[in-house]
Scaffold this motif. Structure first.
Motif, PDB file in Angstrom:
ATOM      1  N   ARG A   1       0.858  -1.187   0.000  1.00 52.15           N
ATOM      2  CA  ARG A   1       0.000   0.000   0.000  1.00 52.15           C
ATOM      3  C   ARG A   1       0.889   1.230   0.000  1.00 52.15           C
ATOM      4  NH1 ARG A   1      -1.939   3.773   3.753  1.00 52.15           N
ATOM      5  NH2 ARG A   1      -3.960   4.685   3.204  1.00 52.15           N
ATOM      6  N   SER A   2       0.644   2.116  -0.948  1.00 53.31           N
ATOM      7  CA  SER A   2       1.380   3.359  -1.037  1.00 53.31           C
ATOM      8  C   SER A   2       0.418   4.511  -0.796  1.00 53.31           C
ATOM      9  CB  SER A   2       2.038   3.505  -2.419  1.00 53.31           C
ATOM     10  OG  SER A   2       2.666   4.765  -2.543  1.00 53.31           O
ATOM     11  N   GLY A   3       0.493   5.094   0.418  1.00 56.62           N
ATOM     12  CA  GLY A   3      -0.336   6.236   0.758  1.00 56.62           C
ATOM     13  C   GLY A   3       0.516   7.483   0.888  1.00 56.62           C
ATOM     14  N   PHE A   4      -0.064   8.521   1.436  1.00 57.83           N
ATOM     15  CA  PHE A   4       0.656   9.782   1.626  1.00 57.83           C
ATOM     16  C   PHE A   4       1.725   9.590   2.704  1.00 57.83           C
ATOM     17  CE2 PHE A   4       1.119  14.024   3.626  1.00 57.83           C
ATOM     18  CZ  PHE A   4       1.567  14.713   2.511  1.00 57.83           C
ATOM     19  N   ASN A   5       2.992   9.670   2.301  1.00 59.46           N
ATOM     20  CA  ASN A   5       4.132   9.471   3.216  1.00 59.46           C
ATOM     21  C   ASN A   5       4.081   8.127   3.931  1.00 59.46           C
ATOM     22  OD1 ASN A   5       5.296  11.968   2.635  1.00 59.46           O
ATOM     23  ND2 ASN A   5       4.066  13.013   4.194  1.00 59.46           N
ATOM     24  N   ASP A   6       3.513   7.113   3.297  1.00 60.59           N
ATOM     25  CA  ASP A   6       3.383   5.813   3.946  1.00 60.59           C
ATOM     26  C   ASP A   6       3.408   4.720   2.881  1.00 60.59           C
ATOM     27  OD1 ASP A   6       2.851   3.697   5.669  1.00 60.59           O
ATOM     28  OD2 ASP A   6       0.687   4.024   5.616  1.00 60.59           O
ATOM     29  N   ILE A   7       4.523   4.025   2.768  1.00 59.71           N
ATOM     30  CA  ILE A   7       4.672   2.930   1.823  1.00 59.71           C
ATOM     31  C   ILE A   7       5.017   1.694   2.624  1.00 59.71           C
ATOM     32  CG2 ILE A   7       5.887   2.073  -0.204  1.00 59.71           C
ATOM     33  CD1 ILE A   7       6.629   5.007  -0.789  1.00 59.71           C
ATOM     34  N   ARG A   8       4.164   0.677   2.561  1.00 66.12           N
ATOM     35  CA  ARG A   8       4.417  -0.477   3.416  1.00 66.12           C
ATOM     36  C   ARG A   8       3.724  -1.718   2.855  1.00 66.12           C
ATOM     37  NH1 ARG A   8      -0.132  -0.952   7.070  1.00 66.12           N
ATOM     38  NH2 ARG A   8      -1.532   0.836   6.796  1.00 66.12           N
ATOM     39  N   CYS A   9       4.226  -2.857   3.284  1.00 66.04           N
ATOM     40  CA  CYS A   9       3.583  -4.130   2.995  1.00 66.04           C
ATOM     41  C   CYS A   9       2.409  -4.320   3.953  1.00 66.04           C
ATOM     42  CB  CYS A   9       4.590  -5.261   3.155  1.00 66.04           C
ATOM     43  SG  CYS A   9       3.892  -6.908   2.921  1.00 66.04           S
ATOM     44  N   ILE A  10       1.278  -4.788   3.428  1.00 64.25           N
ATOM     45  CA  ILE A  10       0.106  -4.997   4.286  1.00 64.25           C
ATOM     46  C   ILE A  10      -0.339  -6.454   4.329  1.00 64.25           C
ATOM     47  CG2 ILE A  10      -0.760  -2.626   4.063  1.00 64.25           C
ATOM     48  CD1 ILE A  10      -2.774  -3.704   1.980  1.00 64.25           C
ATOM     49  N   ILE A  11       0.008  -7.251   3.318  1.00 62.57           N
ATOM     50  CA  ILE A  11      -0.399  -8.665   3.264  1.00 62.57           C
ATOM     51  C   ILE A  11       0.739  -9.470   2.639  1.00 62.57           C
ATOM     52  CG2 ILE A  11      -1.978 -10.316   2.170  1.00 62.57           C
ATOM     53  CD1 ILE A  11      -4.135  -8.110   2.280  1.00 62.57           C
ATOM     54  N   GLY A  12       1.004 -10.653   3.191  1.00 60.76           N
ATOM     55  CA  GLY A  12       2.050 -11.511   2.654  1.00 60.76           C
ATOM     56  C   GLY A  12       3.445 -10.992   2.940  1.00 60.76           C
ATOM     57  N   CYS A  13       3.617 -10.400   4.100  1.00 63.82           N
ATOM     58  CA  CYS A  13       4.873  -9.704   4.404  1.00 63.82           C
ATOM     59  C   CYS A  13       5.964 -10.636   4.934  1.00 63.82           C
ATOM     60  CB  CYS A  13       4.608  -8.574   5.401  1.00 63.82           C
ATOM     61  SG  CYS A  13       3.294  -7.446   4.868  1.00 63.82           S
ATOM     62  N   ASP A  14       5.650 -11.907   5.127  1.00 64.80           N
ATOM     63  CA  ASP A  14       6.631 -12.853   5.659  1.00 64.80           C
ATOM     64  C   ASP A  14       7.155 -13.822   4.608  1.00 64.80           C
ATOM     65  OD1 ASP A  14       6.536 -11.882   8.314  1.00 64.80           O
ATOM     66  OD2 ASP A  14       4.643 -12.946   8.625  1.00 64.80           O
ATOM     67  N   GLY A  15       6.935 -13.494   3.344  1.00 64.90           N
ATOM     68  CA  GLY A  15       7.516 -14.316   2.291  1.00 64.90           C
ATOM     69  C   GLY A  15       6.579 -15.360   1.721  1.00 64.90           C
ATOM     70  N   TYR A  16       7.068 -15.999   0.692  1.00 59.92           N
ATOM     71  CA  TYR A  16       6.338 -16.979  -0.114  1.00 59.92           C
ATOM     72  C   TYR A  16       5.885 -18.185   0.713  1.00 59.92           C
ATOM     73  CZ  TYR A  16       6.342 -21.106  -3.200  1.00 59.92           C
ATOM     74  OH  TYR A  16       6.059 -22.281  -3.836  1.00 59.92           O
ATOM     75  N   GLY A  17       4.683 -18.711   0.403  1.00 58.70           N
ATOM     76  CA  GLY A  17       4.224 -19.931   1.053  1.00 58.70           C
ATOM     77  C   GLY A  17       2.746 -20.163   0.841  1.00 58.70           C
ATOM     78  N   SER A  18       2.226 -21.174   1.526  1.00 56.48           N
ATOM     79  CA  SER A  18       0.828 -21.562   1.369  1.00 56.48           C
ATOM     80  C   SER A  18       0.037 -21.461   2.673  1.00 56.48           C
ATOM     81  CB  SER A  18       0.734 -23.001   0.837  1.00 56.48           C
ATOM     82  OG  SER A  18       1.378 -23.906   1.728  1.00 56.48           O
ATOM     83  N   GLN A  19       0.650 -20.908   3.713  1.00 57.02           N
ATOM     84  CA  GLN A  19      -0.076 -20.705   4.966  1.00 57.02           C
ATOM     85  C   GLN A  19      -1.085 -19.583   4.791  1.00 57.02           C
ATOM     86  OE1 GLN A  19       0.418 -22.814   7.617  1.00 57.02           O
ATOM     87  NE2 GLN A  19       1.774 -23.880   6.181  1.00 57.02           N
ATOM     88  N   SER A  20      -1.957 -19.429   5.790  1.00 55.98           N
ATOM     89  CA  SER A  20      -3.026 -18.427   5.671  1.00 55.98           C
ATOM     90  C   SER A  20      -2.490 -17.002   5.630  1.00 55.98           C
ATOM     91  CB  SER A  20      -4.012 -18.580   6.826  1.00 55.98           C
ATOM     92  OG  SER A  20      -3.379 -18.304   8.060  1.00 55.98           O
ATOM     93  N   TYR A  21      -1.274 -16.781   6.122  1.00 61.11           N
ATOM     94  CA  TYR A  21      -0.677 -15.452   6.124  1.00 61.11           C
ATOM     95  C   TYR A  21       0.305 -15.268   4.963  1.00 61.11           C
ATOM     96  CZ  TYR A  21       3.102 -18.089   8.364  1.00 61.11           C
ATOM     97  OH  TYR A  21       4.080 -19.002   8.649  1.00 61.11           O
ATOM     98  N   GLN A  22       0.320 -16.219   4.029  1.00 60.89           N
ATOM     99  CA  GLN A  22       1.265 -16.172   2.924  1.00 60.89           C
ATOM    100  C   GLN A  22       0.547 -16.201   1.579  1.00 60.89           C
ATOM    101  OE1 GLN A  22       3.490 -19.713   4.161  1.00 60.89           O
ATOM    102  NE2 GLN A  22       5.278 -18.434   4.588  1.00 60.89           N
ATOM    103  N   LEU A  23       1.272 -15.770   0.550  1.00 62.88           N
ATOM    104  CA  LEU A  23       0.790 -15.801  -0.814  1.00 62.88           C
ATOM    105  C   LEU A  23       1.851 -16.451  -1.696  1.00 62.88           C
ATOM    106  CD1 LEU A  23      -0.526 -12.115  -1.033  1.00 62.88           C
ATOM    107  CD2 LEU A  23      -1.932 -14.157  -0.739  1.00 62.88           C
ATOM    108  N   SER A  24       1.406 -16.915  -2.859  1.00 61.41           N
ATOM    109  CA  SER A  24       2.318 -17.480  -3.848  1.00 61.41           C
ATOM    110  C   SER A  24       1.931 -16.956  -5.224  1.00 61.41           C
ATOM    111  CB  SER A  24       2.256 -19.013  -3.828  1.00 61.41           C
ATOM    112  OG  SER A  24       3.014 -19.556  -4.901  1.00 61.41           O
TER     113      SER A  24
END
Length: 301
Positions: free
Chosen positions: A244-267
């Protein structure tokens, strides 16, 4: 507008643990296209079964549409034709058939609305009813008035030759057109987001290398969505995350712990869409599923 552009507070957050909305049994292998309309009808394509799937009014099992001569669709866009749940469905049919088709909901028939040379990795229809097709294979974005019977398209961005100059693209994928008719492009192989102001063929790099917003590097961005305040939500495909790139705020919001198939990961995520509550749905292509990440309303106090 037929899609959701939520308005968030300055500090929005989403549950980092996703819920599998649909798995491979339903959506098939490697889903790409995704669209959610303002009544929260969810559309995607099962590429293996050559079907368009629709979840209407919180249904558990989707309705199925099987158009004729339908192959390997990469993108989908739905317009509001006055029906509370249904709309006309525009879908990529370019890989073998060289066209974009429209499924007319009240007649259950499909018609050709645009001729293309390759698949449309991204489709978009602006508020003036112009239809845009992002052709990754041809390094160009074409547009046409969606009701043009002569189907004469014009260039919206790119030259057709891969490159990184301001007027060039290299593997463009997801696209978004705002209310000012400015065109945002996920320029995949250039690892950047390009902005083409209305009527201009020279773009500006607003995110990625050679931009002022380069604190987080992109790797093959495939999707771009704007919220009501023009904050960018970027599908960073080969980094397996959402930025997400907002006003003075650029950050990861989802899938921030790397590749995978867990509920907190994306591939290899491909496409992102909001529902009307601000929840985020993602085609998690490498895991052959659609993941839903709930907006945390308490993040806004």
């Amino acid at each position: 507008s037929s899609f959701n552009q939520p308005k968030f507070c300055a500090t929005p957050a989403w549950n980092p643990f996703g819920i599998t909305f649909a798995n491979r049994t339903t959506v098939g292998g490697y889903p790409f296209g995704l669209f959610i309309n303002m009544n929260n009808t969810i559309y995607t394509v099962n590429r293996e079964m050559k079907q368009i799937l629709m979840w209407i009014n919180n249904s558990i099992n989707p309705n199925q549409i099987t158009p004729d001569n339908f192959t390997d669709s990469y993108s989908i866009f739905v317009t509001n034709n006055g029906d509370i749940y249904y709309g006309d469905i525009y879908y990529d049919n370019g890989y073998l058939n060289g066209r974009v088709d429209k499924w007319i909901s009240n007649t259950n028939t499909s018609v050709n609305v645009m001729n293309v040379n390759s698949s449309c990795d991204g489709l978009f229809i602006d508020i003036n009813n112009n239809l845009y097709c992002s052709m990754s294979g041809d390094n160009i974005i074409l547009k046409i008035w969606s009701n043009d019977s002569e189907m004469i398209s014009t260039t919206a961005a790119g030259t057709g030759i891969p490159g990184s100059a301001s007027d060039e693209l290299d593997g463009p994928s997801g696209i978004f057109v705002d209310l000012n008719f400015d065109l945002y492009v996920a320029d995949r192989r250039n690892d950047r987001i390009q902005l083409f102001k209305y009527g201009e063929l020279n773009g500006t790099t607003i995110f990625g290398e050679e931009s002022s917003n380069n604190s987080i590097s992109l790797n093959y961005p495939s999707g771009i969505v704007l919220d009501a305040d023009k904050n960018l939500f970027i599908v960073d495909q080969f980094n397996h995350r959402i930025i997400r790139s907002g006003f003075n705020d650029i950050r990861c919001i989802i899938g921030c712990d790397g590749y995978g198939s867990q509920s907190y990961q994306l591939s290899n995520p491909r496409t992102l869409s909001f529902d009307s509550y601000g929840n985020i749905f993602i085609t998690d292509t490498g895991n052959s599923r659609i993941q839903k990440f709930d907006f945390l309303s308490n993040s806004c106090g």
